[in-house]
Design a protein around this motif. Structure first.
Motif, PDB file in Angstrom:
ATOM      1  N   UNK A 172      37.891   0.049  -8.781  1.00 56.47           N
ATOM      2  CA  UNK A 172      36.556  -0.467  -8.442  1.00 56.47           C
ATOM      3  C   UNK A 172      36.632  -1.597  -7.416  1.00 56.47           C
ATOM      4  N   UNK A 173      37.815  -2.135  -7.176  1.00 55.02           N
ATOM      5  CA  UNK A 173      37.979  -3.190  -6.164  1.00 55.02           C
ATOM      6  C   UNK A 173      38.659  -2.599  -4.924  1.00 55.02           C
ATOM      7  N   UNK A 174      38.054  -2.812  -3.770  1.00 56.26           N
ATOM      8  CA  UNK A 174      38.641  -2.364  -2.501  1.00 56.26           C
ATOM      9  C   UNK A 174      39.549  -3.461  -1.956  1.00 56.26           C
ATOM     10  N   UNK A 175      40.788  -3.077  -1.670  1.00 57.03           N
ATOM     11  CA  UNK A 175      41.742  -4.022  -1.078  1.00 57.03           C
ATOM     12  C   UNK A 175      41.661  -3.925   0.443  1.00 57.03           C
ATOM     13  N   UNK A 176      41.210  -5.006   1.075  1.00 57.35           N
ATOM     14  CA  UNK A 176      41.213  -5.099   2.536  1.00 57.35           C
ATOM     15  C   UNK A 176      42.524  -5.783   2.931  1.00 57.35           C
ATOM     16  N   UNK A 177      43.404  -5.040   3.569  1.00 59.88           N
ATOM     17  CA  UNK A 177      44.697  -5.587   4.006  1.00 59.88           C
ATOM     18  C   UNK A 177      44.473  -6.304   5.335  1.00 59.88           C
ATOM     19  N   UNK A 178      44.556  -7.623   5.316  1.00 63.76           N
ATOM     20  CA  UNK A 178      44.187  -8.428   6.496  1.00 63.76           C
ATOM     21  C   UNK A 178      45.379  -8.506   7.459  1.00 63.76           C
ATOM     22  N   UNK A 179      45.238  -7.780   8.560  1.00 65.85           N
ATOM     23  CA  UNK A 179      46.368  -7.570   9.474  1.00 65.85           C
ATOM     24  C   UNK A 179      46.325  -8.444  10.715  1.00 65.85           C
ATOM     25  N   UNK A 180      45.390  -9.410  10.758  1.00 69.25           N
ATOM     26  CA  UNK A 180      45.312 -10.294  11.930  1.00 69.25           C
ATOM     27  C   UNK A 180      46.653 -10.982  12.181  1.00 69.25           C
ATOM     28  N   UNK A 181      47.015 -11.067  13.452  1.00 71.04           N
ATOM     29  CA  UNK A 181      48.184 -11.839  13.884  1.00 71.04           C
ATOM     30  C   UNK A 181      49.486 -11.409  13.210  1.00 71.04           C
ATOM     31  N   UNK A 182      49.544 -10.147  12.784  1.00 69.34           N
ATOM     32  CA  UNK A 182      50.775  -9.625  12.178  1.00 69.34           C
ATOM     33  C   UNK A 182      51.501  -8.750  13.188  1.00 69.34           C
ATOM     34  N   UNK A 183      52.828  -8.759  13.169  1.00 65.17           N
ATOM     35  CA  UNK A 183      53.585  -7.866  14.041  1.00 65.17           C
ATOM     36  C   UNK A 183      53.239  -6.401  13.737  1.00 65.17           C
ATOM     37  N   UNK A 184      53.187  -5.577  14.802  1.00 64.70           N
ATOM     38  CA  UNK A 184      52.769  -4.183  14.652  1.00 64.70           C
ATOM     39  C   UNK A 184      53.576  -3.427  13.609  1.00 64.70           C
ATOM     40  N   UNK A 185      54.872  -3.682  13.567  1.00 67.51           N
ATOM     41  CA  UNK A 185      55.684  -2.844  12.658  1.00 67.51           C
ATOM     42  C   UNK A 185      55.304  -3.083  11.200  1.00 67.51           C
ATOM     43  N   UNK A 186      54.844  -4.278  10.874  1.00 67.18           N
ATOM     44  CA  UNK A 186      54.416  -4.520   9.484  1.00 67.18           C
ATOM     45  C   UNK A 186      53.145  -3.726   9.161  1.00 67.18           C
ATOM     46  N   UNK A 187      52.219  -3.703  10.132  1.00 65.59           N
ATOM     47  CA  UNK A 187      50.970  -2.971   9.912  1.00 65.59           C
ATOM     48  C   UNK A 187      51.273  -1.473   9.849  1.00 65.59           C
ATOM     49  N   UNK A 188      52.159  -1.015  10.717  1.00 64.12           N
ATOM     50  CA  UNK A 188      52.513   0.415  10.715  1.00 64.12           C
ATOM     51  C   UNK A 188      53.156   0.816   9.389  1.00 64.12           C
ATOM     52  N   UNK A 189      53.901  -0.082   8.795  1.00 64.63           N
ATOM     53  CA  UNK A 189      54.493   0.211   7.486  1.00 64.63           C
ATOM     54  C   UNK A 189      53.428   0.420   6.419  1.00 64.63           C
ATOM     55  N   UNK A 190      52.392  -0.400   6.454  1.00 65.86           N
ATOM     56  CA  UNK A 190      51.322  -0.293   5.452  1.00 65.86           C
ATOM     57  C   UNK A 190      50.445   0.939   5.730  1.00 65.86           C
ATOM     58  N   UNK A 191      50.238   1.264   7.020  1.00 69.92           N
ATOM     59  CA  UNK A 191      49.542   2.519   7.370  1.00 69.92           C
ATOM     60  C   UNK A 191      50.353   3.717   6.882  1.00 69.92           C
ATOM     61  N   UNK A 192      51.660   3.673   7.089  1.00 70.41           N
ATOM     62  CA  UNK A 192      52.521   4.804   6.688  1.00 70.41           C
ATOM     63  C   UNK A 192      52.525   4.970   5.170  1.00 70.41           C
ATOM     64  N   UNK A 193      52.333   3.870   4.452  1.00 70.80           N
ATOM     65  CA  UNK A 193      52.270   3.949   2.985  1.00 70.80           C
ATOM     66  C   UNK A 193      50.949   4.555   2.509  1.00 70.80           C
ATOM     67  N   UNK A 194      50.023   4.797   3.454  1.00 68.52           N
ATOM     68  CA  UNK A 194      48.778   5.471   3.093  1.00 68.52           C
ATOM     69  C   UNK A 194      47.612   4.544   2.825  1.00 68.52           C
ATOM     70  N   UNK A 195      47.785   3.253   3.079  1.00 62.17           N
ATOM     71  CA  UNK A 195      46.654   2.347   2.870  1.00 62.17           C
ATOM     72  C   UNK A 195      45.609   2.584   3.963  1.00 62.17           C
ATOM     73  N   UNK A 196      44.320   2.484   3.609  1.00 59.28           N
ATOM     74  CA  UNK A 196      43.278   2.903   4.557  1.00 59.28           C
ATOM     75  C   UNK A 196      42.259   1.821   4.922  1.00 59.28           C
ATOM     76  N   UNK A 197      42.328   0.645   4.351  1.00 57.19           N
ATOM     77  CA  UNK A 197      41.307  -0.366   4.646  1.00 57.19           C
ATOM     78  C   UNK A 197      41.984  -1.646   5.139  1.00 57.19           C
ATOM     79  N   UNK A 198      41.607  -2.066   6.343  1.00 54.61           N
ATOM     80  CA  UNK A 198      42.254  -3.213   6.992  1.00 54.61           C
ATOM     81  C   UNK A 198      41.195  -4.220   7.431  1.00 54.61           C
ATOM     82  N   UNK A 199      41.622  -5.474   7.582  1.00 58.06           N
ATOM     83  CA  UNK A 199      40.712  -6.521   8.030  1.00 58.06           C
ATOM     84  C   UNK A 199      41.268  -7.236   9.245  1.00 58.06           C
ATOM     85  N   UNK A 200      40.369  -7.620  10.152  1.00 57.05           N
ATOM     86  CA  UNK A 200      40.750  -8.352  11.366  1.00 57.05           C
ATOM     87  C   UNK A 200      39.793  -9.520  11.564  1.00 57.05           C
ATOM     88  N   UNK A 201      40.255 -10.561  12.273  1.00 62.46           N
ATOM     89  CA  UNK A 201      39.438 -11.747  12.517  1.00 62.46           C
ATOM     90  C   UNK A 201      38.946 -11.897  13.940  1.00 62.46           C
TER      91      UNK A 201
END
Ligand SMILES: *Cc1c(COP(=O)(O)O)cnc(C)c1O
Length: 219
Positions: free
Chosen positions: A23-52
């Motif tokens: 019932x809780x949506x996890x917004x993975x806040x990817x602002x100012x993160x190196x691309x490879x870290x975000x790509x790892x979380x995308x590859x794990x199948x996470x679908x909701x991200x946050x940016x500033x």
């Protein structure tokens, strides 16, 4: 730390609060993160991200969302009115509707583009003079204006004051949302998302606890 750990802790907090799993949506806040870290979380199948920052998101996300259909990107940072067009184009949700001029700009852009990102009204629960957000006292009038502009916010968002117990701010936001019949509550970050879930958060915004420390902000 990491996506799996945070997801487990969210499930445990939902269960402890007697709330349904998922019932809780996890917004993975990817602002100012190196691309490879975000790509790892995308590859794990996470679908909701946050940016500033609109410009940073414009540079990063079109390629990633093309490669990962079903991914949504939420704007959680302060939004300048002159970026309303780009924001409506780019984002699936905007958590920082915090003033009348922005409401008017977003309404015009949504009508023009035929795109309708979910909206959250940011509330300045601590009455902090330097902080963005509608004051609790001014929320009824602001929501009435939104309705006149045919904007239907999904819920409310807050960032509690630094160094204070966040719990009273989360319960104030929950009560305001309930009074106005709004189902969404965007509250809770790395340090306090479990407390936020105990108070009814529907969206938690977690960055460093998933990805690690961010790069220093450039500007
Ligand atoms: C950066 C940011 C977050 C994530 O912060 P962490 O402490 O890294 O989890 C959440 N919400 C907003 C509004 C932010 O700007």
């Amino acid at each position: 730390m990491g996506l799996d750990d945070i997801t487990r802790r969210i499930r445990a907090a939902e269960s402890a609060a007697g709330r349904a799993p998922g019932s809780v949506t996890l917004i993975a806040v990817s602002k100012l993160q190196p691309s490879e870290r975000v790509e790892g979380v995308l590859a794990a199948g996470h679908t909701v991200f946050g940016e500033n920052y609109v410009q940073e998101a414009q540079a990063k996300w079109p390629a990633w969302t093309a490669a990962h259909p079903g991914v949504s990107v939420h704007m959680i940072g302060p939004l300048q009115s002159n970026k309303a067009r780009a924001a409506v184009q780019l984002f699936d949700a905007i958590h920082t509707l915090d003033r009348v001029t922005l409401a008017r700009k977003l309404a015009a852009q949504m009508a023009e583009q035929g795109r309708h990102p979910q909206l959250f009204v940011q509330v300045n629960t601590g009455d902090e003079p330097q902080k963005a957000g509608i004051l609790a006292d001014e929320l009824p009038g602001f929501l009435a204006l939104c309705a006149e502009l045919s904007l239907s916010p999904e819920g409310l968002m807050c960032i509690p004051p630094d160094g204070e117990d966040p719990a009273p701010h989360f319960s104030l936001l929950r009560d305001l949302a309930r009074d106005h019949g709004l189902p969404g509550l965007s509250m809770g970050m790395s340090a306090d998302f479990e407390t936020a879930i105990a108070h009814g958060a529907t969206h938690v915004r977690v960055g460093s606890a998933i990805f690690g420390a961010r790069n220093a902000q450039g500007t």
